[in-house]
Design an enzyme around this catalytic site. Sequence first.
Site, short mmCIF file in Angstrom:
data_model
loop_
_atom_site.label_atom_id
_atom_site.label_comp_id
_atom_site.label_asym_id
_atom_site.label_seq_id
_atom_site.Cartn_x
_atom_site.Cartn_y
_atom_site.Cartn_z
N GLU A 120 10.72 14.53 -8.50
CA GLU A 120 10.02 13.61 -9.40
C GLU A 120 9.61 14.36 -10.66
O GLU A 120 9.20 15.52 -10.59
CB GLU A 120 8.74 13.07 -8.74
CG GLU A 120 8.94 12.50 -7.35
CD GLU A 120 8.65 13.52 -6.24
OE1 GLU A 120 7.76 14.36 -6.42
OE2 GLU A 120 9.33 13.48 -5.21
N SER A 129 5.72 13.94 0.01
CA SER A 129 6.74 14.86 -0.50
C SER A 129 7.96 14.72 0.39
O SER A 129 7.80 14.54 1.58
CB SER A 129 6.25 16.30 -0.42
OG SER A 129 6.38 16.77 0.91
N SER A 130 9.06 14.89 -0.05
CA SER A 130 9.96 14.10 -0.84
C SER A 130 11.37 14.27 -0.33
O SER A 130 12.23 14.90 -0.95
CB SER A 130 9.89 14.48 -2.33
OG SER A 130 8.60 14.26 -2.85
N ASN A 139 0.85 -1.19 0.00
CA ASN A 139 0.00 0.00 0.00
C ASN A 139 0.89 1.25 0.00
O ASN A 139 1.34 1.71 1.04
CB ASN A 139 -0.92 -0.02 1.22
CG ASN A 139 -2.10 -0.94 1.03
OD1 ASN A 139 -2.79 -0.88 0.02
ND2 ASN A 139 -2.32 -1.83 1.99
#
Lengths: 151, 151, 151
Positions: A96, A39-40, A34
């Site tokens: 990304e 963010s990141s 799952n």
Amino acid sequence: MPTRYFLASGASDGYTSLNAFDGALLQAGIGNTNIVKMSSIVPPHCKLVTSIALPPGAIVPAAYAAITSDVPGEIISAGVAIALPEDENQNGLIMEYSAKGERHRIEETVRNMAIEGMQLRGWKIRDLQTVVSEYQVKRIGATLAAVILWG
Amino acid sequence: MPTRYFLASGASDGYTSLNAFDGALLQAGIGNTNIVKMSSIVPPHCKLVTSIALPPGAIVPAAYAAITSDVPGEIISAGVAIALPEDENQNGLIMEYSAKGERHRIEETVRNMAIEGMQLRGWKIRDLQTVVSEYQVKRIGATLAAVILWG
Amino acid sequence: MPTRYFLASGASDGYTSLNAFDGALLQAGIGNTNIVKMSSIVPPHCKLVTSIALPPGAIVPAAYAAITSDVPGEIISAGVAIALPEDENQNGLIMEYSAKGERHRIEETVRNMAIEGMQLRGWKIRDLQTVVSEYQVKRIGATLAAVILWG
């Protein structure tokens, strides 16, 4: 607080765009977990590993880029870049990016994004890691690149 | 179960829309954490604080509104409103709204959204808190307003 | 690792599309929790229950389909399908689908999506569970179907 991370990527066609995304997750080795999008950031002292055998159904935080397309023949790419700081007490930054187009173009953009992000923080880069997944759509396709945190 | 929350906002230009969003997160003081988006409740007895020194890389649940634009000169705004109930054993409600336009317009809308949400629950409002971030885009800009839960 | 799950659905009009979504969450019985969207697995040995009294403000992982519309009279539907494997040591798969259109059409698509996903894994299906919510928009409407994990 995650202590390890790994890079993963995959691509697939599918019955719908969500099926194609599911196939891409499976190919990336994370299709039976799952995934929760975040963010990141790579926490300080978080270690890169080759891969982690995630328990099926585990709730797994991840930063990822993904793109789907239903245009046969179209080339799509998704990439992530991780910039790690010289000062190991500071965190790394994940960027990304996904778009129509080939691997080298997406890789260049996502690398520049991570470099810009570190400049904004005023931090020098010790290491820059990227993974990019390119895919040519057959009917309905998806491609993704991900950073999985665990620990 | 979160026990404290704080409001944060920021805005930035950037190399890409994700870089602009990263800059907005940094300005809001949450750029080095892993924000996970959630829908949008303040638990009962959760306390408002000025800010929390979040560990870098921590996984942080947040409700937020964000908007990006690549139209130079455009004004964009993002806001959140928190309606807290008279009955302190009930939860608060967070609403998020972002759009082109100025602060006052976005603030009015998001306040009304929170008021409507409490009416739907049949709960009286004890306090209504808002934070709105307005930004005029230079090249590629982002603005965000967030409620961060912690505890 | 979640140990129980339940199915929920709801629909509502609202002052904005987020208010309509809030109303749909309330009707589904999950409007006072913090839903975090995840991709889309039922862990092995996770048990279906009728419903769970979630604490207000709890952070709750969920897989869901949702759709909003501001076209009065339009019919919108959202559905989820869960395919459970014959081998109970393997995980189940959740698929989500929403679109304009009636319940039966969305249900057929989301069932097929789950069947395809299990075929891709090479797993036989023991049980296929679906929930679909259809709604005719008055002014601004939302409908959702969700699988809530808890544990």
